[in-house]
Design a protein around this motif. Sequence first.
Motif, short mmCIF file in Angstrom:
data_model
loop_
_atom_site.label_atom_id
_atom_site.label_comp_id
_atom_site.label_asym_id
_atom_site.label_seq_id
_atom_site.Cartn_x
_atom_site.Cartn_y
_atom_site.Cartn_z
N ARG A 234 0.81 -1.23 0.00
CA ARG A 234 0.00 0.00 0.00
C ARG A 234 0.84 1.27 0.00
O ARG A 234 0.43 2.29 0.54
CB ARG A 234 -0.96 0.03 1.19
N THR A 237 -0.73 2.88 -5.35
CA THR A 237 -1.90 2.15 -5.82
C THR A 237 -1.64 1.74 -7.26
O THR A 237 -0.69 2.20 -7.89
CB THR A 237 -3.17 3.01 -5.74
N TRP A 238 -2.51 0.90 -7.78
CA TRP A 238 -2.26 0.34 -9.10
C TRP A 238 -2.49 1.35 -10.23
O TRP A 238 -2.09 1.14 -11.37
CB TRP A 238 -3.15 -0.89 -9.35
N HIS A 239 -3.14 2.46 -9.89
CA HIS A 239 -3.66 3.33 -10.96
C HIS A 239 -2.60 3.86 -11.92
O HIS A 239 -2.74 3.74 -13.12
CB HIS A 239 -4.45 4.48 -10.33
N TYR A 286 5.14 10.55 -5.34
CA TYR A 286 4.00 11.24 -4.72
C TYR A 286 3.94 12.71 -5.09
O TYR A 286 2.90 13.25 -5.44
CB TYR A 286 4.13 11.19 -3.20
N SER A 289 2.88 13.64 -8.84
CA SER A 289 1.76 13.01 -9.55
C SER A 289 0.44 13.44 -8.90
O SER A 289 0.44 13.92 -7.78
CB SER A 289 1.92 11.49 -9.52
N PRO A 290 -0.68 13.29 -9.60
CA PRO A 290 -1.95 13.79 -9.08
C PRO A 290 -2.42 13.04 -7.82
O PRO A 290 -1.95 11.96 -7.50
CB PRO A 290 -2.93 13.54 -10.24
N ASN A 291 -3.41 13.65 -7.16
CA ASN A 291 -3.88 13.15 -5.88
C ASN A 291 -5.10 12.24 -5.95
O ASN A 291 -5.41 11.55 -4.99
CB ASN A 291 -4.26 14.32 -4.98
N THR A 292 -5.84 12.33 -7.03
CA THR A 292 -7.07 11.54 -7.09
C THR A 292 -6.86 10.33 -7.99
O THR A 292 -5.98 10.34 -8.85
CB THR A 292 -8.23 12.37 -7.67
N ARG A 293 -7.68 9.32 -7.80
CA ARG A 293 -7.53 8.11 -8.59
C ARG A 293 -7.74 8.38 -10.07
O ARG A 293 -6.97 7.93 -10.92
CB ARG A 293 -8.50 7.04 -8.10
N LEU A 294 -8.78 9.16 -10.39
CA LEU A 294 -9.03 9.47 -11.79
C LEU A 294 -7.87 10.29 -12.36
O LEU A 294 -7.39 10.03 -13.48
CB LEU A 294 -10.35 10.22 -11.94
N GLN A 296 -4.85 10.19 -11.41
CA GLN A 296 -3.70 9.31 -11.56
C GLN A 296 -3.82 8.45 -12.82
O GLN A 296 -2.83 8.19 -13.50
CB GLN A 296 -3.56 8.43 -10.32
N LEU A 297 -5.04 8.05 -13.14
CA LEU A 297 -5.23 7.26 -14.37
C LEU A 297 -4.88 8.10 -15.59
O LEU A 297 -4.19 7.64 -16.51
CB LEU A 297 -6.68 6.77 -14.46
#
Lengths: 357, 503
Positions: A234, A237-239, A286, A289-294, A296-297
């Motif tokens: 952890r 994340t995989w994103h 960290y 890169s962006p903070n939200t999952r979307l 990050q995708l």
Amino acid sequence: MSAGLATTVPLASPHAHAGSSVSWVMAKVMLALTPATLYGFWLYGWPAVHLWWITIAAALLGEAFCLRLMRRPLRPALFDGSAALTGWLLALSLPPWAPAWLGVLGGLFATIVAKQLFGGLGQNLFNPAMVARVALLVSFPVAMTQWIAPVPLGSAGAPDFAEGLRITLAGAPSLDAIASASLLGHAKTELSRGVDLLQANLPALSFVGERAGSLGETSALLLLLGGIALILMRIITWHIPAAMLVGLALPALIAHALDPARHLSAATHLLSGAAMLGAFFIATDYVTSPNTRLGQLIFGLGCGLLTWLIRSYGGYPEGVAFAVLLMNAATPAIDRLIRPRIYGRDLKGRPLEIPEA
Amino acid sequence: MGLMEKIFALLEPAHWGVHPDDKKRPAADAPVRRLPLPERLYVPLQQHIGAAARPIVLTGQKVKKGELIAEAQGATSAAIHAPTSGKVVAVGDVTAPHPSGLPVAAITIEADGEEAWIDAAPAQDPFSLSPEEIAKQVAAAGIVGLGGATFPSALKLGLAKKAKIHTLIINGGECEPYLSCDDRLMRDASPEIVAGIRLMLIATGAQRALVGIEDNKPEAIAAMREAVRPRREIEVKPVPARYPMGSEKHLFSTLMGQEVPADGRTTDLGALVHNVGTAHAVYQALGKGRPLVERLVTVNGGAVAFPGNLLVPIGALVEDVLAFAGLKETPARLVMGGPMMGSLLPHARVPIIKGSSGILALTAQEAGIAPAGPCIRCSSCVRACPIGLLPLEMAARIAAGALSAAVDYGLKDCIACGCCAYVCPSRIPLVQYFNHAKGELAAQARAQLRNEAAKRLAAARAERLEREAKEKAEAAARRKAERMAQKAAEAAAAAAKQAEEVA
Ligand code: SF4
Ligand code: SF4
């Protein structure tokens, strides 16, 4: 009874903590890098070991220098592991037999210019290791592309400790004799000579990386395993990694299917250059890169796609560093545009409707 | 649902909150002990949200246990009763159970050791009472939300009745680590809790009740299931153990599958949330005639020698509680409530109040005391926030003094649950930032109200002066005109007279 009168300063809750710390996070990332690094040491021998520690030492030195200059305490910043990790990542992206001065310059540049000038940990816009790598590549294109074929430790012709140190410090006497091209570099040269990829005699693609390349390039499989370990721990994340690999593989797959003579296969793209290192260890930084999952995708997809574009159409055979830096620049905008939905509100932040009873 | 919403729903599944080590046992498994009656009890007049109660006893007056000593003042307030029999020795300030340690008004009672109750005359059959009568008796018993919110319960029941709710949600989540007073109550007093729930159902007119209990409390779930078996309208619903499940909004969403709109309440969606402790207190009051004068308090933490749950009279000092439970070492932090949202106590000479669910004596290691570092933008806080906020961005704005930017990021929706700070690897005191900013904003709003009032007054005054000046000027003009007219008339008369004389 002196019933615990220990604190007088009012402090807000919570009065508990999950236990993580910055140095713990950095230590786990280093742990995940270790197998691939050790394997690289074995493949390229003592010169690679020396380059590795010299680069890390330079990164730490640069950090210490800045902290001293700003009269800030050395210990907390030096021991959080972030500068060492930057040096480590940079070392993994250099040619393994590169001269020491390249690592020293890169390490100093990474922490002094790319990190501390921006305000230190957490403030830098660009990934320090990649800024340093690109700066070196632009300034010293020859030294930065002197790849060698692997000479595993213990094999005939592998330099011993002292010989390795001499190679790192003073340069290899006969580097030309053993120099070799990386797969991506070779493909690019052949294409520019007008030889199509079907005729070009490309080095064999291998998961375990017994071919020319940087430390971080040659052990794609171990990097993949390390990256998966990071996800399981952890730390990341995989994103970002998944999106970056998809962003790279998808256009490669299509282009290769349409025109195999001009485009490398998806597998080649994924296993060459710094793709794995970039996807799991560099793009996932960290700070940049962006903070939200979307977010990050999107960021990961962008990194992958740009890497493929640069590799296929750019002037350099390898594009991960450039791609990551470009997406770093886009990160503030991504973070401004994409925010998580707040409980009880819609995506635009308006309260959800109260239903009529 | 728009496309973006769908993508978000896929990407951001209900992963809110954190899973702290609950540290509830062994304290939760130890049988309840009663705190030996302290010599003096310090009963604050403000133990609830709203106006402080007004004392109705005088120094020197003898009181019985359960006797009304301060009455509710105004619509939002709560009555306060004597927690033991004895003599009122002071009506004055004691330290507030709050980090500020400021003095608050309290009634000090010297116990006579008899524990003599007032003549309790419970209603013959509380279940035959009207909703209004139930609410009235709940108010008379001084019952407030015992989960920690301390909102006067009777008011909530009345509002729910008006809102025509259909579901009563009973909060047995107890998601805070270390705390187990609700767990213990459910294990030991489930029939009384269920009786209280039935009374609340009558009071609110709701058709059913759902009791949400985190699945880390299997004994409580079993006991409550057993107790509700004969009642078809009450259902026990185990919910996943996850912090902050006990937050009203999150328990509601978990049980009802809906979100509470940002500017609404659960009652807008037909549900009212009450704590299990409150249900128990309602039955104590209506079924046994016992007002709220004592409560279960969890005493826990690494520095406590014999952790467990104690039955404590309101007004006992934290010091008394700790002395009884014993301290192994000097705690680094004393906390009232749970570790995630509880308040730090300035010292142990503060009284237990109706909302005190726990007293924690934590070691430095447990409290996670460590120096803060810079934000590394790891987004752990973003993933942990149960509201979907960006704690790192809000904190950065607040640190830069840009409060309105922090509000744009949703500061006002923050429930101060502490998930963000709990996971932050840089140990940034995020909630501290948010509390500070909320306090600033409240102060600004008050100042603005004052300013506006002052401006209105000034404007009114200016208008009045202007009006008066105008009136004066008009009057002067009128008088002048009159004088002119008079003069003209006189002149005319004189001329006429002259003419006459000439003629
Ligand atoms: S958890 Fe802490 S360090 Fe990580 S992004 Fe949030 S505030 Fe920054
Ligand atoms: S304290 Fe506020 S910002 Fe932090 S996790 Fe809770 S709701 Fe989110």
